[in-house]
Design an enzyme around this catalytic site. Structure first.
Site, PDB file in Angstrom:
ATOM      1  CB  THR A   8      15.347   3.287  47.016  1.00 11.89           C
ATOM      2  OG1 THR A   8      14.786   1.969  46.917  1.00 11.89           O
ATOM      3  CG2 THR A   8      14.748   4.180  45.960  1.00 11.89           C
ATOM      4  N   GLY A   9      17.714   2.635  49.090  1.00  6.57           N
ATOM      5  CA  GLY A   9      18.240   1.732  50.121  1.00  6.57           C
ATOM      6  C   GLY A   9      19.602   1.195  49.731  1.00  6.57           C
ATOM      7  CB  SER A  11      23.265   3.382  53.121  1.00 13.05           C
ATOM      8  OG  SER A  11      22.308   2.646  53.854  1.00 13.05           O
ATOM      9  N   GLY A  13      23.732  -3.523  52.640  1.00 15.20           N
ATOM     10  CA  GLY A  13      22.928  -4.694  52.281  1.00 15.20           C
ATOM     11  C   GLY A  13      22.818  -4.937  50.781  1.00 15.20           C
ATOM     12  CB  ILE A  14      20.076  -6.527  48.831  1.00 19.14           C
ATOM     13  CG1 ILE A  14      20.111  -7.885  49.567  1.00 19.14           C
ATOM     14  CG2 ILE A  14      19.702  -6.727  47.360  1.00 19.14           C
ATOM     15  CD1 ILE A  14      18.764  -8.580  49.702  1.00 19.14           C
ATOM     16  N   GLY A  15      21.004  -3.466  48.516  1.00 23.23           N
ATOM     17  CA  GLY A  15      21.027  -2.248  47.691  1.00 23.23           C
ATOM     18  C   GLY A  15      22.450  -1.792  47.403  1.00 23.23           C
ATOM     19  CB  SER A 139      10.657 -10.977  50.262  1.00 26.36           C
ATOM     20  OG  SER A 139      10.849 -12.048  51.163  1.00 26.36           O
ATOM     21  CE1 TYR A 152       9.835  -7.326  54.165  1.00 34.89           C
ATOM     22  CE2 TYR A 152       9.781  -9.728  54.310  1.00 34.89           C
ATOM     23  CZ  TYR A 152      10.359  -8.559  53.825  1.00 34.89           C
ATOM     24  OH  TYR A 152      11.438  -8.639  52.987  1.00 34.89           O
TER      25      TYR A 152
HETATM   26  N1  LIG Z   1      18.068  -9.657  53.803  1.00 35.58           N
HETATM   27  C1  LIG Z   1      17.064 -10.481  53.637  1.00 35.58           C
HETATM   28  O1  LIG Z   1      17.040 -11.566  54.230  1.00 35.58           O
HETATM   29  C2  LIG Z   1      15.962 -10.135  52.655  1.00 35.58           C
HETATM   30  C3  LIG Z   1      15.150 -11.181  52.191  1.00 35.58           C
HETATM   31  C4  LIG Z   1      14.133 -10.893  51.297  1.00 35.58           C
HETATM   32  C5  LIG Z   1      13.923  -9.582  50.874  1.00 35.58           C
HETATM   33  N2  LIG Z   1      14.726  -8.574  51.354  1.00 35.58           N
HETATM   34  C6  LIG Z   1      14.451  -7.209  50.884  1.00 35.58           C
HETATM   35  O2  LIG Z   1      15.626  -6.652  50.361  1.00 35.58           O
HETATM   36  C7  LIG Z   1      15.568  -5.235  50.474  1.00 35.58           C
HETATM   37  C8  LIG Z   1      16.877  -4.736  51.046  1.00 35.58           C
HETATM   38  O3  LIG Z   1      17.007  -5.193  52.368  1.00 35.58           O
HETATM   39  P1  LIG Z   1      18.410  -5.624  53.010  1.00 35.58           P
HETATM   40  O4  LIG Z   1      18.316  -7.046  53.354  1.00 35.58           O
HETATM   41  O5  LIG Z   1      19.525  -5.150  52.180  1.00 35.58           O
HETATM   42  O6  LIG Z   1      18.309  -4.805  54.383  1.00 35.58           O
HETATM   43  P2  LIG Z   1      19.287  -3.726  55.062  1.00 35.58           P
HETATM   44  O7  LIG Z   1      20.679  -4.241  55.123  1.00 35.58           O
HETATM   45  O8  LIG Z   1      18.587  -3.346  56.315  1.00 35.58           O
HETATM   46  O9  LIG Z   1      19.252  -2.496  54.029  1.00 35.58           O
HETATM   47  C9  LIG Z   1      18.104  -1.710  53.862  1.00 35.58           C
HETATM   48  C10 LIG Z   1      18.459  -0.496  53.045  1.00 35.58           C
HETATM   49  O10 LIG Z   1      17.286   0.343  52.945  1.00 35.58           O
HETATM   50  C11 LIG Z   1      17.567   1.632  53.499  1.00 35.58           C
HETATM   51  N3  LIG Z   1      16.401   2.132  54.188  1.00 35.58           N
HETATM   52  C12 LIG Z   1      15.736   1.540  55.194  1.00 35.58           C
HETATM   53  N4  LIG Z   1      14.724   2.326  55.605  1.00 35.58           N
HETATM   54  C13 LIG Z   1      14.761   3.437  54.820  1.00 35.58           C
HETATM   55  C14 LIG Z   1      13.988   4.624  54.758  1.00 35.58           C
HETATM   56  N5  LIG Z   1      12.963   4.833  55.590  1.00 35.58           N
HETATM   57  N6  LIG Z   1      14.309   5.572  53.842  1.00 35.58           N
HETATM   58  C15 LIG Z   1      15.363   5.381  53.010  1.00 35.58           C
HETATM   59  N7  LIG Z   1      16.123   4.281  53.014  1.00 35.58           N
HETATM   60  C16 LIG Z   1      15.824   3.319  53.915  1.00 35.58           C
HETATM   61  C17 LIG Z   1      18.739   1.389  54.459  1.00 35.58           C
HETATM   62  O11 LIG Z   1      19.533   2.551  54.613  1.00 35.58           O
HETATM   63  P3  LIG Z   1      19.430   3.566  55.852  1.00 35.58           P
HETATM   64  O12 LIG Z   1      19.269   2.740  57.095  1.00 35.58           O
HETATM   65  O13 LIG Z   1      20.698   4.325  55.751  1.00 35.58           O
HETATM   66  O14 LIG Z   1      18.223   4.407  55.546  1.00 35.58           O
HETATM   67  C18 LIG Z   1      19.548   0.346  53.698  1.00 35.58           C
HETATM   68  O15 LIG Z   1      20.338   0.973  52.715  1.00 35.58           O
HETATM   69  C19 LIG Z   1      14.337  -4.934  51.315  1.00 35.58           C
HETATM   70  O16 LIG Z   1      13.287  -4.509  50.472  1.00 35.58           O
HETATM   71  C20 LIG Z   1      14.009  -6.256  51.976  1.00 35.58           C
HETATM   72  O17 LIG Z   1      12.656  -6.376  52.278  1.00 35.58           O
HETATM   73  C21 LIG Z   1      15.728  -8.826  52.228  1.00 35.58           C
END
Ligand SMILES: NC(=O)c1ccc[n+]([C@@H]2O[C@H](COP(=O)([O-])OP(=O)(O)OC[C@H]3O[C@@H](n4cnc5c(N)ncnc54)[C@H](OP(=O)(O)O)[C@@H]3O)[C@@H](O)[C@H]2O)c1
Length: 258
Positions: A8-9, A11, A13-15, A139, A152
């Protein structure tokens, strides 16, 4: 028959980086997010580069019932899913009383309820495979209260606790359960959280999403319980076990002050 990894997620970032890491290892992919065009581009890119099958499912996972629809679609297509990555999530930054309540409830729905619902719905499919994995993305915020990121951090503490409990319950089955707790990473997270003005502060500690993903997938495949990528992040999680909570909260509030 090849096995599918549902991320999931995925598209960006980390996913997205996790999806790439799994494709490199030969897993077929199910990519899930809201941005259809990005998912289509990735489908083309990953299938051409790594020769794996890639399916996409466009949905807003914060809508109640979305996780169930996703599972029904997987079931109808008989995808043999052996890896479930609950990664979609986001943070909202600010003092609790000043953030619109609906936005906070939406974040809780995505970060917690959807993780629970999708995991519950996918368990029967995961049980049917020879070896399966669940990786839930929390996180470093899961390890302490974080003023201005209070909800959060609480949602990620939920993910961590749920994951550890589930891991124990499933320890004698074919399903290995792991929690990934990244610290700051160079993704869209900061912008969505409204933290852009703190970019300079967080950028100093940023890890590359690709590095986070590689560490995560290696750890998941090696049946690790918790993965905290990066030395600084490990230290900060360790500090949260030994330092008084009030000091940690004061330090956190200073980093993220409004
Ligand atoms: N980056 C950091 O600093 C960090 C640190 C600790 C933990 N995390 C965790 O890592 C995970 C990934 O975050 P990221 O940093 O990769 O952020 P990101 O770049 O914003 O990516 C988030 C991903 O989730 C998808 N998404 C968001 N809202 C959604 C929804 N309502 N339905 C379906 N898909 C959704 C987005 O795709 P769409 O916008 O296309 O829906 C995107 O693919 C999260 O759980 C975040 O809390 C991140």
């Amino acid at each position: 028959m090849s096995n599918y990894a549902l991320i999931t997620g995925s598209s960006k970032g980390i996913g997205m980086a996790i999806a790439k890491s799994l494709a490199k290892r030969g897993f077929d992919l199910i990519l899930v997010a809201r941005s259809e065009n990005q998912l289509r581009d990735l489908k083309k890119q990953f299938s051409e580069t790594y020769g794996v099958k890639v399916e996409i499912f466009t949905t807003d996972l914060s809508v109640p019932g979305a996780a169930h629809k996703l599972e029904v679609w997987c079931s109808d297509n008989s995808f043999p899913v052996s890896v479930l990555i609950n990664n979609a999530g986001y943070g909202v930054w600010g003092n609790f009383e000043n953030i619109v309540l609906e936005e906070q409830l939406n974040m809780m729905q995505l970060n917690m309820n959807t993780v629970v619902e999708l995991t519950h719905h996918m368990l029967p499919t995961l049980k049917k495979q020879k070896q399966s994995y669940i990786l839930n993305v929390a996180s470093t915020a899961a390890y302490q209260a974080l003023p201005t990121f209070s909800l959060y951090a609480a949602s990620k503490a939920f993910v961590l606790s749920f994951t550890r409990g589930l891991r124990f319950e499933l320890r004698k089955t074919n399903i290995s359960v792991t929690c990934l707790s990244p610290g700051p990473a160079d993704t869209g997270f900061v912008d969505r959280a409204g933290l852009s003005k703190l970019n300079d502060v967080t950028a100093k500690f940023n890890m590359r999403a690709d590095s986070v993903a590689e560490i995560a997938i290696e750890g998941m495949l090696n049946n690790r319980s918790e993965i905290i990528p990066g030395f600084t992040n490990k230290i900060s999680a360790f500090a949260s076990r030994i330092l008084p909570k009030s000091i940690l909260e004061y330090a956190g509030a200073n980093i993220f002050k409004k």
